[in-house]
Each structure stands twice: as C-alpha cells, then as structure tokens.
Design a protein around this motif. Sequence first.
Motif, PDB file in Angstrom:
ATOM      1  N   GLY A 164       0.828  -1.204   0.000  1.00 30.88           N
ATOM      2  CA  GLY A 164       0.000   0.000   0.000  1.00 30.88           C
ATOM      3  C   GLY A 164       0.858   1.248   0.000  1.00 30.88           C
ATOM      4  N   THR A 165       0.259   2.366   0.241  1.00 33.58           N
ATOM      5  CA  THR A 165       0.982   3.632   0.245  1.00 33.58           C
ATOM      6  C   THR A 165       1.745   3.807   1.555  1.00 33.58           C
ATOM      7  OG1 THR A 165      -0.671   4.653  -1.186  1.00 33.58           O
ATOM      8  CG2 THR A 165       0.770   6.138   0.048  1.00 33.58           C
ATOM      9  N   VAL A 166       3.000   4.198   1.417  1.00 32.63           N
ATOM     10  CA  VAL A 166       3.854   4.461   2.579  1.00 32.63           C
ATOM     11  C   VAL A 166       4.421   5.869   2.449  1.00 32.63           C
ATOM     12  CG1 VAL A 166       5.876   3.759   3.901  1.00 32.63           C
ATOM     13  CG2 VAL A 166       4.459   2.014   2.783  1.00 32.63           C
ATOM     14  N   GLU A 167       4.241   6.669   3.477  1.00 27.81           N
ATOM     15  CA  GLU A 167       4.852   7.998   3.544  1.00 27.81           C
ATOM     16  C   GLU A 167       6.134   7.908   4.363  1.00 27.81           C
ATOM     17  OE1 GLU A 167       2.322  11.689   4.053  1.00 27.81           O
ATOM     18  OE2 GLU A 167       0.970  10.135   4.836  1.00 27.81           O
ATOM     19  N   GLN A 168       7.119   8.688   3.967  1.00 24.53           N
ATOM     20  CA  GLN A 168       8.387   8.723   4.705  1.00 24.53           C
ATOM     21  C   GLN A 168       8.967  10.130   4.675  1.00 24.53           C
ATOM     22  OE1 GLN A 168      11.962   7.079   2.888  1.00 24.53           O
ATOM     23  NE2 GLN A 168      12.494   6.047   4.795  1.00 24.53           N
ATOM     24  N   TRP A 169       9.584  10.526   5.790  1.00 24.28           N
ATOM     25  CA  TRP A 169      10.354  11.767   5.822  1.00 24.28           C
ATOM     26  C   TRP A 169      11.373  11.690   6.947  1.00 24.28           C
ATOM     27  CZ3 TRP A 169       5.259  11.506   7.448  1.00 24.28           C
ATOM     28  CH2 TRP A 169       4.999  11.839   8.781  1.00 24.28           C
ATOM     29  N   HIS A 170      12.320  12.636   6.937  1.00 26.59           N
ATOM     30  CA  HIS A 170      13.389  12.677   7.935  1.00 26.59           C
ATOM     31  C   HIS A 170      13.402  14.045   8.617  1.00 26.59           C
ATOM     32  CE1 HIS A 170      14.780   9.030   6.013  1.00 26.59           C
ATOM     33  NE2 HIS A 170      14.929   9.666   4.867  1.00 26.59           N
ATOM     34  N   THR A 185      10.543   8.885   9.848  1.00 27.20           N
ATOM     35  CA  THR A 185       9.143   8.565  10.165  1.00 27.20           C
ATOM     36  C   THR A 185       8.505   7.907   8.950  1.00 27.20           C
ATOM     37  OG1 THR A 185       8.979  10.480  11.641  1.00 27.20           O
ATOM     38  CG2 THR A 185       6.918   9.490  10.877  1.00 27.20           C
ATOM     39  N   LEU A 186       7.829   6.785   9.185  1.00 25.87           N
ATOM     40  CA  LEU A 186       7.121   6.083   8.125  1.00 25.87           C
ATOM     41  C   LEU A 186       5.676   5.860   8.556  1.00 25.87           C
ATOM     42  CD1 LEU A 186      10.262   4.841   8.156  1.00 25.87           C
ATOM     43  CD2 LEU A 186       9.350   3.635   6.170  1.00 25.87           C
ATOM     44  N   VAL A 187       4.755   6.147   7.656  1.00 30.33           N
ATOM     45  CA  VAL A 187       3.332   5.989   7.917  1.00 30.33           C
ATOM     46  C   VAL A 187       2.756   5.014   6.888  1.00 30.33           C
ATOM     47  CG1 VAL A 187       1.111   7.145   8.147  1.00 30.33           C
ATOM     48  CG2 VAL A 187       3.220   8.367   8.759  1.00 30.33           C
ATOM     49  N   PHE A 188       2.145   3.942   7.377  1.00 28.63           N
ATOM     50  CA  PHE A 188       1.549   2.920   6.517  1.00 28.63           C
ATOM     51  C   PHE A 188       0.055   3.183   6.388  1.00 28.63           C
ATOM     52  CE2 PHE A 188       5.475   1.233   8.042  1.00 28.63           C
ATOM     53  CZ  PHE A 188       5.949   0.391   7.043  1.00 28.63           C
ATOM     54  N   ALA A 189      -0.368   3.538   5.164  1.00 34.26           N
ATOM     55  CA  ALA A 189      -1.762   3.908   4.948  1.00 34.26           C
ATOM     56  C   ALA A 189      -2.712   2.732   5.148  1.00 34.26           C
ATOM     57  CB  ALA A 189      -1.935   4.474   3.539  1.00 34.26           C
ATOM     58  N   VAL A 194       2.282   4.151  12.472  1.00 36.31           N
ATOM     59  CA  VAL A 194       3.391   5.097  12.347  1.00 36.31           C
ATOM     60  C   VAL A 194       4.599   4.501  13.061  1.00 36.31           C
ATOM     61  CG1 VAL A 194       4.222   7.425  12.846  1.00 36.31           C
ATOM     62  CG2 VAL A 194       1.798   7.054  12.300  1.00 36.31           C
ATOM     63  N   LEU A 195       5.692   4.342  12.338  1.00 39.70           N
ATOM     64  CA  LEU A 195       6.914   3.800  12.906  1.00 39.70           C
ATOM     65  C   LEU A 195       8.030   4.823  12.737  1.00 39.70           C
ATOM     66  CD1 LEU A 195       6.784   0.120  11.554  1.00 39.70           C
ATOM     67  CD2 LEU A 195       6.261   0.906  13.872  1.00 39.70           C
TER      68      LEU A 195
END
Length: 241
Positions: A164-170, A185-189, A194-195
């Motif tokens: 699925g869609t995964v968001e990531q940023w630092h 930070t990673l967010v699994f839609a 949130v991990l």
Amino acid sequence: MADAIFEHPRLAAVYDPLDPDRSDLDAYAAIAAELGARTVLDVGCGTGTFALLLAGRGLDVTGVDPAEASLDVARAKPGSERVRWIHGYATDVPPLAADLATITGNAAQAIVEPDDWQATLAAVHAALRPGGHLVFETRDPARKAWLGWNREQTHQSVDIPGVGTVEQWHDVLDVSGPLVTFRSTLVFASDGEVLTSHSTLRFRERAEVEADLAACGYVVREVRDAPDRPGKEFVFLAARP
C-alpha cells in the motif's frame, strides 16, 4: 543494535522500494572491475543490493550486517544463494583473503564510536589479502548535508505493491560536533501505523579518515569524488600493503 529502519521487519521490507535508485553503486561495481577483484567483502550489506549485483557478475561475495531483518530481505531475493551472508559486524568475519572490501552508502558513518571504527578497519584489514583494497565513502562535513534533512525536503509518498501507500520523511534532532542524529518517520496507509527510527552519523574530516586508515596499516591510494554526489563526499581507496 542496528537502527530500527534496518532491524524492524516492517521497515526493512520497504527499504528498497522507498530508495529504488541505487545508481550510487555503479561506481563501486566499476572500481571492483578496475581492480580486477574476484573476492569481495561487503560490510554493512543491508538488504543485499550490492552483494547480489556483484554475485550476479560471477564474483565471490560475502555480505555482513548486524540487522537480521535486512538480511532476511536479502536472503529472499533471487540469486541470494550465491552470497555468503553473515549476521554480525566486520569483527565477526573470518579471514577471507579478499581482493576488495566495500562499505557503501552511509554505513561507514553509522559506525559512530571511535573504538568501533578502529575495530572495523582492523577487522577488514585482516579479511583482505596483501594488496587487497578497502573502498568506502563518507560525506564531507563542510557541505552540511544534514541541513536538507527535514520533512519539507525529504517527504515522499510511495505506492508499494502488496503493502500500500507508505509515507516517509526525515527530521534532524541534534547536531553535536561531528555527530548528527535524525529521525525517520514512516506511515503505513493500510492500517495507519506510524513507525520511527532514530539514527546517528559521524561526519569525519578527510584528514581524520586518512589518519585512521594509516593507524590500521592501510596505504591510501586515492581519494575520489562521489559520482552521485559530486563535491559532497569522499570515496577512499585504501590498500593493505
């Protein structure tokens, strides 16, 4: 312990699709060919991308990494049986008489403690044959790469098949001398989980690295520019006499 981004199974599983452009490894493959290397030790091999690239070209490759989850990803890839995988650190590698040892990406900078860095260099030295080479990269501290490690400049949203869609940023959390600590930070839609993963890198000056290599018995043959980050990184080619 390895950082969660490499050690947590859910994070390790999406590491490659979140960073699919590994053209930075082309320079290392070219160096292996330039040196005529046939036996290679890949330190901090992670999910095995470079180790498998070399093994696919017929080289004898050993990959070592402290993150079991990343190694699980590597072992599940096609051709993984061609590589000898070691869960641990360079200090856990037996003498190999290797032609070449590599430390790609940020792996060298992730060894932040001076004693651990010296132990790593010494262990790699022991794993090389006389005349063998160690090649690795480290970012030039003067370029302050961490200034771009923020959500605005690093945010991405990737649709990963089967995930699925995964968001990531630092986000940078602290800069203390040569040490830079940042949070990924990673967010699994798919389920909203949130991990986060915290990492620290040591930014070493060129002269410091050269002194460390000399102290461990290496001869620095050349310091090159990194093709993928021109003017921003040093690529060291050091030989075991």
